[in-house]
Design a protein around this motif. Structure first.
Motif, PDB file in Angstrom:
ATOM      1  N   TYR A 203       3.619  -6.453  -5.555  1.00 32.67           N
ATOM      2  CA  TYR A 203       3.948  -6.430  -6.983  1.00 32.67           C
ATOM      3  C   TYR A 203       4.095  -7.864  -7.482  1.00 32.67           C
ATOM      4  CZ  TYR A 203       5.352  -1.501  -6.376  1.00 32.67           C
ATOM      5  OH  TYR A 203       5.388  -0.162  -6.092  1.00 32.67           O
ATOM      6  N   ASN A 204       3.814  -8.063  -8.779  1.00 27.80           N
ATOM      7  CA  ASN A 204       4.105  -9.325  -9.440  1.00 27.80           C
ATOM      8  C   ASN A 204       5.423  -9.165 -10.189  1.00 27.80           C
ATOM      9  OD1 ASN A 204       1.465 -10.196  -8.698  1.00 27.80           O
ATOM     10  ND2 ASN A 204       0.654  -9.107 -10.480  1.00 27.80           N
ATOM     11  N   MET A 205       6.398 -10.003  -9.856  1.00 28.46           N
ATOM     12  CA  MET A 205       7.740  -9.852 -10.396  1.00 28.46           C
ATOM     13  C   MET A 205       8.183 -11.116 -11.120  1.00 28.46           C
ATOM     14  SD  MET A 205       8.368  -6.792  -9.181  1.00 28.46           S
ATOM     15  CE  MET A 205      10.129  -6.587  -9.486  1.00 28.46           C
ATOM     16  N   VAL A 206       9.259 -10.997 -11.877  1.00 26.87           N
ATOM     17  CA  VAL A 206       9.887 -12.158 -12.494  1.00 26.87           C
ATOM     18  C   VAL A 206      11.407 -11.966 -12.424  1.00 26.87           C
ATOM     19  CG1 VAL A 206       9.856 -11.199 -14.836  1.00 26.87           C
ATOM     20  CG2 VAL A 206       9.927 -13.683 -14.505  1.00 26.87           C
ATOM     21  N   VAL A 261      15.633  -8.456 -12.885  1.00 29.19           N
ATOM     22  CA  VAL A 261      14.387  -8.535 -12.126  1.00 29.19           C
ATOM     23  C   VAL A 261      13.500  -7.385 -12.551  1.00 29.19           C
ATOM     24  CG1 VAL A 261      13.341  -8.551  -9.820  1.00 29.19           C
ATOM     25  CG2 VAL A 261      15.618  -9.540 -10.170  1.00 29.19           C
ATOM     26  N   CYS A 262      12.236  -7.686 -12.867  1.00 28.30           N
ATOM     27  CA  CYS A 262      11.317  -6.628 -13.284  1.00 28.30           C
ATOM     28  C   CYS A 262       9.891  -7.063 -12.988  1.00 28.30           C
ATOM     29  CB  CYS A 262      11.470  -6.317 -14.774  1.00 28.30           C
ATOM     30  SG  CYS A 262      11.121  -7.726 -15.854  1.00 28.30           S
ATOM     31  N   MET A 263       8.967  -6.124 -13.137  1.00 30.72           N
ATOM     32  CA  MET A 263       7.557  -6.483 -13.003  1.00 30.72           C
ATOM     33  C   MET A 263       7.163  -7.353 -14.182  1.00 30.72           C
ATOM     34  SD  MET A 263       5.760  -2.991 -11.559  1.00 30.72           S
ATOM     35  CE  MET A 263       4.159  -3.797 -11.412  1.00 30.72           C
ATOM     36  N   SER A 264       6.376  -8.398 -13.879  1.00 32.87           N
ATOM     37  CA  SER A 264       6.020  -9.340 -14.945  1.00 32.87           C
ATOM     38  C   SER A 264       4.761  -8.941 -15.676  1.00 32.87           C
ATOM     39  CB  SER A 264       5.836 -10.741 -14.357  1.00 32.87           C
ATOM     40  OG  SER A 264       4.814 -10.739 -13.380  1.00 32.87           O
ATOM     41  N   GLY A 265       3.910  -8.136 -15.070  1.00 37.43           N
ATOM     42  CA  GLY A 265       2.657  -7.748 -15.700  1.00 37.43           C
ATOM     43  C   GLY A 265       1.686  -7.241 -14.664  1.00 37.43           C
ATOM     44  N   ALA A 266       0.543  -6.791 -15.120  1.00 39.93           N
ATOM     45  CA  ALA A 266      -0.431  -6.187 -14.210  1.00 39.93           C
ATOM     46  C   ALA A 266      -1.202  -7.215 -13.401  1.00 39.93           C
ATOM     47  CB  ALA A 266      -1.415  -5.326 -15.011  1.00 39.93           C
ATOM     48  N   THR A 267      -1.262  -8.459 -13.886  1.00 35.42           N
ATOM     49  CA  THR A 267      -2.032  -9.480 -13.178  1.00 35.42           C
ATOM     50  C   THR A 267      -1.185 -10.727 -13.013  1.00 35.42           C
ATOM     51  OG1 THR A 267      -2.928 -10.506 -15.177  1.00 35.42           O
ATOM     52  CG2 THR A 267      -4.133  -8.619 -14.293  1.00 35.42           C
ATOM     53  N   TRP A 300       7.466 -14.444  -9.082  1.00 34.97           N
ATOM     54  CA  TRP A 300       7.239 -14.351  -7.649  1.00 34.97           C
ATOM     55  C   TRP A 300       6.497 -13.055  -7.331  1.00 34.97           C
ATOM     56  CZ3 TRP A 300      10.107 -10.342  -5.185  1.00 34.97           C
ATOM     57  CH2 TRP A 300      11.118  -9.782  -5.977  1.00 34.97           C
ATOM     58  N   ASN A 301       5.993 -12.973  -6.129  1.00 35.90           N
ATOM     59  CA  ASN A 301       5.265 -11.786  -5.684  1.00 35.90           C
ATOM     60  C   ASN A 301       6.026 -11.098  -4.556  1.00 35.90           C
ATOM     61  OD1 ASN A 301       3.095 -12.296  -7.442  1.00 35.90           O
ATOM     62  ND2 ASN A 301       2.150 -13.678  -5.967  1.00 35.90           N
ATOM     63  N   VAL A 302       5.995  -9.789  -4.546  1.00 40.52           N
ATOM     64  CA  VAL A 302       6.593  -9.034  -3.453  1.00 40.52           C
ATOM     65  C   VAL A 302       5.645  -9.059  -2.264  1.00 40.52           C
ATOM     66  CG1 VAL A 302       7.372  -6.770  -2.662  1.00 40.52           C
ATOM     67  CG2 VAL A 302       7.881  -7.529  -4.992  1.00 40.52           C
ATOM     68  N   ASP A 321      12.019 -18.003   5.729  1.00 41.41           N
ATOM     69  CA  ASP A 321      10.812 -17.646   4.986  1.00 41.41           C
ATOM     70  C   ASP A 321       9.559 -18.346   5.486  1.00 41.41           C
ATOM     71  OD1 ASP A 321      12.281 -15.958   3.470  1.00 41.41           O
ATOM     72  OD2 ASP A 321      12.228 -17.135   1.628  1.00 41.41           O
ATOM     73  N   ALA A 322       9.699 -19.332   6.361  1.00 42.28           N
ATOM     74  CA  ALA A 322       8.518 -19.917   6.993  1.00 42.28           C
ATOM     75  C   ALA A 322       7.959 -18.980   8.053  1.00 42.28           C
ATOM     76  CB  ALA A 322       8.865 -21.260   7.628  1.00 42.28           C
ATOM     77  N   ALA A 323       8.776 -18.008   8.492  1.00 37.41           N
ATOM     78  CA  ALA A 323       8.344 -17.058   9.512  1.00 37.41           C
ATOM     79  C   ALA A 323       8.040 -15.682   8.932  1.00 37.41           C
ATOM     80  CB  ALA A 323       9.418 -16.928  10.595  1.00 37.41           C
ATOM     81  N   TYR A 324       8.515 -15.394   7.720  1.00 38.60           N
ATOM     82  CA  TYR A 324       8.274 -14.094   7.098  1.00 38.60           C
ATOM     83  C   TYR A 324       8.596 -14.189   5.620  1.00 38.60           C
ATOM     84  CZ  TYR A 324      13.064 -14.436   8.676  1.00 38.60           C
ATOM     85  OH  TYR A 324      14.313 -14.930   8.967  1.00 38.60           O
ATOM     86  N   ARG A 325       8.021 -13.291   4.845  1.00 38.29           N
ATOM     87  CA  ARG A 325       8.379 -13.125   3.433  1.00 38.29           C
ATOM     88  C   ARG A 325       8.836 -11.680   3.275  1.00 38.29           C
ATOM     89  NH1 ARG A 325       4.596 -16.741   1.024  1.00 38.29           N
ATOM     90  NH2 ARG A 325       4.329 -18.466   2.502  1.00 38.29           N
ATOM     91  N   ILE A 326      10.108 -11.508   3.003  1.00 40.29           N
ATOM     92  CA  ILE A 326      10.723 -10.188   3.007  1.00 40.29           C
ATOM     93  C   ILE A 326      11.075  -9.790   1.582  1.00 40.29           C
ATOM     94  CG2 ILE A 326      12.750  -8.893   3.769  1.00 40.29           C
ATOM     95  CD1 ILE A 326      12.813 -10.665   6.242  1.00 40.29           C
ATOM     96  N   PRO A 327      10.721  -8.575   1.140  1.00 39.79           N
ATOM     97  CA  PRO A 327      11.184  -8.128  -0.178  1.00 39.79           C
ATOM     98  C   PRO A 327      12.709  -8.186  -0.236  1.00 39.79           C
ATOM     99  CG  PRO A 327       9.532  -6.619   0.700  1.00 39.79           C
ATOM    100  CD  PRO A 327       9.881  -7.563   1.810  1.00 39.79           C
TER     101      PRO A 327
END
Length: 564
Positions: A203-206, A261-267, A300-302, A321-327
């Motif tokens: 997801y694209n978030m803000v 926090v919410c979705m920022s848009g479709a793209t 940011w992106n999920v 976060d250098a080893a993983y990106r966690i929601p």
């Protein structure tokens, strides 16, 4: 390009919570090190907020737990999560519940750790960590210092970092025996040739951080997180969620800060600017006249991805976060990173003393932490879908339906229709999640269970937790009674303590909880590592294998990865 002749024991790339905790853990062990942070100061975005009990146990070791408690959110405003349609005049509460060890869960949480789950945003945690790191080693932290490259062959006994200080064009070489890359995954994982696995760009978030007297408009200010699932906006992810971040302690002169926090848009290109974000907040809350002072806006992106290996090279280790990106659903990212370095630092400490002997131990960092990073990523992604999509499904709403269809489904929920089919499905889904419950155990690989002990011969009020007995550099062998033979195994690597209910013991098991949880008989003992993990290779009772102390040495070799 200039170069220094000094060789640090460890160089840390990144001055966020993970890097700062690594610095403190090295300082309390007396290890020379340097930390490079490209930013001029600590974080300006709220980022992580939830600090779990395993992390606050580590904070105790760092000497900052009481400072963190003093400015963290009180349970009366950080102990609940809820789902609403909005906070406006027509808004309704869909559901709410206690969480994070608050309310009816307080006693249960206290059974499993001597420390508390707390809420404190990263913008207020990082200064505490920075101050403690500077107290212990004033020269270690280098801000406005950007590491541009790390190099070194397998044969080298040190790595070389190229560092650009204060935005200068020229770079300096800095040498270190080992490197901890905790740069938030911005570049070095890729530069080191480590491949990412998992799901990316889900997801694209803000994230919008703002000041507002919002508690006056909230029907239940006890809720730390408030999800919104509005029919017009297509459900939870599009509507977003709100949480409060202090500052605490609150007072008449303290201005409230909040995050939406919410979705920022479709793209990727559809990013909200500050003016649009203010409108989005008011539309979501259905409070058109709400005063808002926007402080920061962070797109940011999920992702739910993890590095293929955590020991990137012979001398470079990935953490956080250098080893993983966690929601962020579940507050597992920063906590996992802090626990990464708690696992790594004691191993580096030994390797710095004798790399030939303990080099294989360093490989265990990857073996032990990589499955955890992968697992928490999946759990966080599940939390995201459970908190939003499962709730939407239970309500009968989705982004694919029209607002009229969503309203019809929501009205049916409030009228009591459809409860049997929708709610039973949600309960079935939750009932299958083993991650909801904690089972204390001393099975090898588990975190040592919490129990209160009292020093023998001292007043009953003088108690200490089992985790507080664990030394920085030695294993803790906790036996249940004296005279069996465990005392003769005291060594440079193992510290022996006797904890039982009565008799000739070092520590009295205050309420018998240790006896119930330790998993061994009266002649048994449990071996615990410096990071609180019950050793993978062994727990048990005194028998013929251990009466021969030489055999005990071979057991230690196995658990320290010194022998197959």
């Amino acid at each position: 390009m200039s170069s220094s002749s000094e060789i640090y024991s460890v160089a840390i790339i990144g001055g966020g919570p993970v890097g700062l905790c690594a610095s403190i853990l090295l300082s309390v062990r007396g290890k020379s090190h340097v930390l490079f942070e490209r930013r001029p100061c600590t974080s300006i975005h709220p980022k992580a907020c939830g600090i779990n009990q395993r992390t606050t146990e580590i904070f105790r070791k760092l000497g900052i737990d009481e400072t963190v408690y003093a400015v963290s959110g009180p349970p009366e405003v950080t102990g609940r999560t809820a789902w609403y349609t909005s906070l406006g005049p027509e808004g309704k509460e869909i559901a709410s519940r206690y969480a994070w060890g608050a309310g009816p869960y307080a006693e249960e949480f206290s059974r499993y750790s001597p420390r508390k789950y707390v809420v404190l945003p990263q913008i207020r945690l990082e200064p505490i960590l920075k101050q403690r790191a500077q107290e212990l080693n004033p020269e270690a932290l280098k801000y406005r210092a950007e590491v541009t490259d790390v190099r070194g062959s397998e044969a080298d006994n040190y790595a070389v970092l190229q560092v650009r200080f204060d935005g200068k064009e020229s770079e300096e070489d800095v040498r270190a025996r080992f490197v901890i890359c905790a740069d938030g995954g911005r570049s070095f994982t890729d530069k080191l040739g480590v491949r990412w696995l998992g799901e990316k760009d889900i997801y694209n978030m803000v994230t919008a951080h703002f000041r507002s007297p919002l508690s006056k408009s909230h029907s239940d200010p006890r809720n730390f997180i408030t999800w919104f699932s509005h029919p017009d906006l297509g459900g939870s992810m599009q509507t977003g969620f709100l949480y409060q971040i202090g500052p605490w302690p609150a007072g008449p002169e303290v201005e409230e800060e909040w995050v939406l926090v919410c979705m920022s848009g479709a793209t990727h290109s559809e990013r909200l600017d500050k003016e649009a974000a203010v409108k989005r907040i008011r539309d979501t809350l259905r409070l058109p006249d709400l005063p808002i002072e926007m402080l920061s806006l962070s797109p940011w992106n999920v992702n739910a991805i993890y590095a293929k290996r955590y020991r990137a090279t012979k001398r470079v280790f990935l953490a956080g976060d250098a080893a993983y990106r966690i929601p962020p659903w579940g507050a597992l990212g920063m906590n996992t990173g802090v626990q990464d370095v708690a696992n790594l630092i004691w191993k580096l400490d030994l390797a710095l003393q004798d790399e030939a002997k303990y080099g294989a131990l360093l490989d265990s960092y990857d073996t032990e932490r990589k499955p955890i990073g992968e697992r928490v990523g999946r759990t966080s992604l599940h939390n995201l879908r459970s908190h939003s999509l499962v709730m939407d499904a239970a309500l009968g709403m989705s982004a694919d339906k029209t607002p009229a269809e969503n309203w019809a489904a929501l009205n049916a929920y409030f009228d009591g229709e459809g409860a049997a089919s929708r709610h039973d499905g949600q309960l079935t889904e939750n009932g299958e999640l083993a991650t909801e419950f904690y089972y204390p155990s001393t099975i090898p690989g588990h975190h040592v269970p919490h129990a209160w002990l009292r020093k023998a011969g001292e007043p009953e009020a003088h108690t200490i937790a089992v985790v507080d007995l664990i030394p920085l550099r030695q294993m803790l062998l906790l036996a249940r009674r004296r005279g069996v033979g465990w005392e003769q195994l005291e060594s440079a690597l193992v510290h022996v303590e006797i904890a039982g209910e009565a008799g000739d013991v070092d520590w009295v098991d205050v309420d018998g909880k240790w006896a119930r949880q330790c998993g061994v008989g009266e002649e048994g003992a449990v071996l615990v590592r410096p990071d609180g993990i019950v050793l993978v290779a062994w727990r048990g009772g005194w028998n013929d294998d251990f009466k021969d102390v030489a055999k005990w040495g071979r057991v230690l070799e196995r658990v320290m990865y010194l022998a197959p």
